[in-house]
Design a protein around this motif. Structure first.
Motif, short mmCIF file in Angstrom:
data_model
loop_
_atom_site.label_atom_id
_atom_site.label_comp_id
_atom_site.label_asym_id
_atom_site.label_seq_id
_atom_site.Cartn_x
_atom_site.Cartn_y
_atom_site.Cartn_z
N GLU A 93 0.83 -1.21 0.00
CA GLU A 93 0.00 0.00 0.00
C GLU A 93 0.86 1.26 0.00
OE1 GLU A 93 -1.51 1.43 4.25
OE2 GLU A 93 -2.17 -0.61 3.81
N PHE A 94 2.10 1.14 0.47
CA PHE A 94 3.00 2.30 0.43
C PHE A 94 3.39 2.63 -1.01
CE2 PHE A 94 3.73 0.63 4.76
CZ PHE A 94 3.39 1.75 5.46
N HIS A 95 3.47 1.59 -1.86
CA HIS A 95 3.72 1.85 -3.28
C HIS A 95 2.56 2.63 -3.87
CE1 HIS A 95 3.44 1.02 -7.62
NE2 HIS A 95 4.77 1.04 -7.58
N ALA A 96 1.33 2.22 -3.53
CA ALA A 96 0.16 2.92 -4.06
C ALA A 96 0.14 4.38 -3.61
CB ALA A 96 -1.11 2.20 -3.62
N ARG A 108 1.13 10.04 -5.17
CA ARG A 108 1.88 11.30 -4.98
C ARG A 108 2.65 11.66 -6.25
NH1 ARG A 108 3.58 15.55 -4.93
NH2 ARG A 108 4.75 16.69 -3.31
N TRP A 109 3.26 10.66 -6.87
CA TRP A 109 4.01 10.87 -8.11
C TRP A 109 3.08 11.34 -9.24
CZ3 TRP A 109 9.05 10.85 -9.73
CH2 TRP A 109 9.27 10.82 -11.12
N LEU A 110 1.91 10.73 -9.34
CA LEU A 110 0.97 11.09 -10.41
C LEU A 110 0.45 12.51 -10.23
CD1 LEU A 110 -1.02 7.74 -10.66
CD2 LEU A 110 0.58 8.66 -12.36
N VAL A 111 0.17 12.89 -9.00
CA VAL A 111 -0.28 14.27 -8.74
C VAL A 111 0.83 15.25 -9.13
CG1 VAL A 111 -0.91 15.91 -6.92
CG2 VAL A 111 -1.90 13.60 -6.92
N TRP A 112 2.06 14.93 -8.75
CA TRP A 112 3.20 15.79 -9.14
C TRP A 112 3.32 15.85 -10.65
CZ3 TRP A 112 7.61 14.49 -11.90
CH2 TRP A 112 8.61 15.46 -11.94
N SER A 113 3.11 14.72 -11.35
CA SER A 113 3.20 14.69 -12.81
C SER A 113 2.17 15.60 -13.45
CB SER A 113 3.03 13.25 -13.32
OG SER A 113 4.05 12.41 -12.82
N LEU A 114 0.95 15.59 -12.89
CA LEU A 114 -0.08 16.50 -13.40
C LEU A 114 0.35 17.95 -13.25
CD1 LEU A 114 -3.49 14.99 -12.18
CD2 LEU A 114 -2.77 15.37 -14.55
N GLU A 115 0.95 18.27 -12.11
CA GLU A 115 1.41 19.64 -11.88
C GLU A 115 2.51 20.04 -12.85
OE1 GLU A 115 2.64 19.36 -7.85
OE2 GLU A 115 0.62 19.56 -7.01
N GLN A 116 3.24 19.03 -13.34
CA GLN A 116 4.34 19.31 -14.27
C GLN A 116 3.89 19.29 -15.72
OE1 GLN A 116 7.28 20.25 -12.82
NE2 GLN A 116 5.99 19.96 -10.99
N LYS A 128 -6.68 8.81 -15.43
CA LYS A 128 -7.21 7.45 -15.52
C LYS A 128 -6.49 6.53 -14.54
CE LYS A 128 -8.30 3.87 -18.93
NZ LYS A 128 -8.21 3.48 -20.37
N GLU A 129 -5.16 6.69 -14.44
CA GLU A 129 -4.40 5.87 -13.49
C GLU A 129 -4.74 6.25 -12.06
OE1 GLU A 129 0.14 4.37 -12.50
OE2 GLU A 129 -0.20 5.76 -14.17
N LEU A 130 -4.94 7.54 -11.80
CA LEU A 130 -5.33 7.97 -10.46
C LEU A 130 -6.68 7.37 -10.06
CD1 LEU A 130 -4.34 11.76 -10.42
CD2 LEU A 130 -3.57 10.02 -8.79
N GLU A 131 -7.60 7.30 -11.02
CA GLU A 131 -8.91 6.72 -10.75
C GLU A 131 -8.78 5.23 -10.42
OE1 GLU A 131 -13.10 6.67 -10.34
OE2 GLU A 131 -11.59 8.26 -10.33
N ARG A 132 -7.85 4.56 -11.09
CA ARG A 132 -7.63 3.14 -10.81
C ARG A 132 -7.15 2.95 -9.38
NH1 ARG A 132 -3.17 -0.13 -11.28
NH2 ARG A 132 -1.96 1.46 -12.38
N TYR A 133 -6.26 3.82 -8.93
CA TYR A 133 -5.79 3.73 -7.55
C TYR A 133 -6.90 4.07 -6.56
CZ TYR A 133 -0.88 2.88 -8.62
OH TYR A 133 0.29 2.31 -9.02
N ARG A 134 -7.75 5.02 -6.93
CA ARG A 134 -8.83 5.40 -6.03
C ARG A 134 -9.77 4.23 -5.77
NH1 ARG A 134 -13.99 7.10 -5.77
NH2 ARG A 134 -14.38 6.70 -7.96
N LYS A 135 -9.94 3.34 -6.75
CA LYS A 135 -10.84 2.20 -6.61
C LYS A 135 -10.14 0.94 -6.13
CE LYS A 135 -14.00 3.75 -10.26
NZ LYS A 135 -14.58 3.44 -11.59
N SER A 136 -8.85 1.04 -5.83
CA SER A 136 -8.10 -0.15 -5.43
C SER A 136 -8.45 -0.56 -4.01
CB SER A 136 -6.60 0.08 -5.54
OG SER A 136 -6.18 1.09 -4.65
N ALA A 137 -8.07 -1.81 -3.66
CA ALA A 137 -8.46 -2.38 -2.36
C ALA A 137 -7.92 -1.59 -1.19
CB ALA A 137 -7.99 -3.83 -2.29
N TRP A 138 -6.64 -1.12 -1.30
CA TRP A 138 -6.05 -0.43 -0.15
C TRP A 138 -6.80 0.86 0.14
CZ3 TRP A 138 -4.31 4.54 -0.37
CH2 TRP A 138 -4.07 5.07 -1.64
N ASN A 139 -7.29 1.54 -0.92
CA ASN A 139 -7.99 2.80 -0.70
C ASN A 139 -9.38 2.57 -0.15
OD1 ASN A 139 -7.80 5.68 -0.86
ND2 ASN A 139 -9.33 5.59 -2.47
#
Length: 315
Positions: A274-277, A282-290, A299-310
């Motif tokens: 879950e620490f990887h997720a 955090r990396w994806l949010v930074w990428s959007l800012e860049q 789309k990848e952020l949405e996948r993480y939002r629906k993942s089991a750990w979240n």
């Protein structure tokens, strides 16, 4: 009779540490046997509180049918003590003990019942020490349920009314964590720094150190955050502790503008962790800012939002 039982209980509690197992068992059996013969009042209430503490102590350890039954017995004793016509001091203590037990019980409705009891304590006896302790527990409950703004406001309000106890380890821990989760990184970093001398259990200490790394990064203290990170990683060997440190490092180096170093730490996190997720989000949010491809990244952020750990974190 009541005076004799009260005196016997006081003597037992004062000398319990010097008794052997047989002597303890005999005294406890005698005191239990006296309960049905006592009228409502301070002595009976004191005995109920003590019996609750005795059952709770014997319920520690692995969760089995027997330990669960003893925990239920403890709560039953304290519930009787609350309505047992004892002193205000006794009623407040019994209510706090019952609320804490319910807070940690884990069954449906237990947390709500604990919150109700804490609220009753602060409303009925606002100037008592039990109410003071209850106010801080309410803030901790909001933290555990991820209501961070409410937790921070509750903790600050508690501090304003209990300045004599505002420098205790428990208060620092609650206020620091609430400050961190509401973006008050300067206050959080300062409080986490003062907690280095506090007697915390290992899991709590390691978690707070990761928070402190992120808080220092959030106020631009990158060198201090990096020094703490190096020290943290040198002292931990358990996989989850190291993974928590790597995730904190991703935050630190993205904040510091060193994406290459951040990616190196991200690459060390197992994908099933879950620490990887968390670090990847955090990396994806930074990428959007860049200026990364918004459609693909979201789309990848949405996948993480629906993942089991979240989903677990939102329960």
């Amino acid at each position: 009779r009541e005076n004799a039982v009260g005196l016997y209980l006081d003597i037992y509690r004062s000398h319990a540490a010097t008794l052997n197992a047989g002597e303890k068992s005999a005294a406890e059996t005698l005191l239990r046997g006296e309960l049905p013969h006592l009228a409502q009042g301070a002595v009976r209430t004191a005995l109920l509180i003590w019996l609750g503490e005795l059952y709770e102590a014997s319920a520690e350890g692995a969760m089995t049918a027997a330990t669960l039954a003893r925990a239920d017995s403890a709560r039953m004793m304290w519930a009787q003590a609350i309505s047992g016509s004892g002193t205000v001091e006794q009623s407040g203590r019994a209510m706090l003990l019952l609320a804490r037990s319910l807070e940690n019980a884990g069954f449906a409705g237990a947390m709500d019942s604990a919150a109700h009891l804490y609220g009753t304590l602060t409303g009925r006896w606002p100037q008592s020490r039990w109410a003071a302790l209850a106010g801080l527990r309410i803030a901790r409950m909001h933290l555990s349920q991820e209501r961070y703004s409410v937790a921070y406001a509750t903790a600050r309000n508690w501090v304003s009314h209990n300045t004599y106890a505002s420098d205790t380890p428990e208060c620092r821990a609650v206020l620091a964590e609430a400050a961190y989760h509401t973006g008050r990184y300067g206050l959080a970093a300062a409080l986490f720094g003062r907690m280095e001398q506090d007697s915390l259990e290992r899991n709590g200490r390691m978690r707070f150190e990761c928070y402190r790394i992120r808080a220092l990064a959030g106020i631009g203290e990158y060198a201090a955050a990096n020094s703490l990170l190096v020290r943290y990683l040198s002292r931990c060997s358990a996989p989850e502790e190291r993974q928590a440190g790597f995730a904190a490092a991703v935050d630190l180096f993205l904040e510091a503008g060193n994406s290459r170093q951040a990616m190196q730490y991200l690459a060390q996190l197992p994908e099933q962790s879950e620490f990887h997720a968390l670090a990847r989000v955090r990396w994806l949010v930074w990428s959007l800012e860049q200026g990364a491809d918004a459609g693909k990244t979201r789309k990848e952020l949405e996948r993480y939002r629906k993942s089991a750990w979240n989903e677990r974190s939102e329960e």
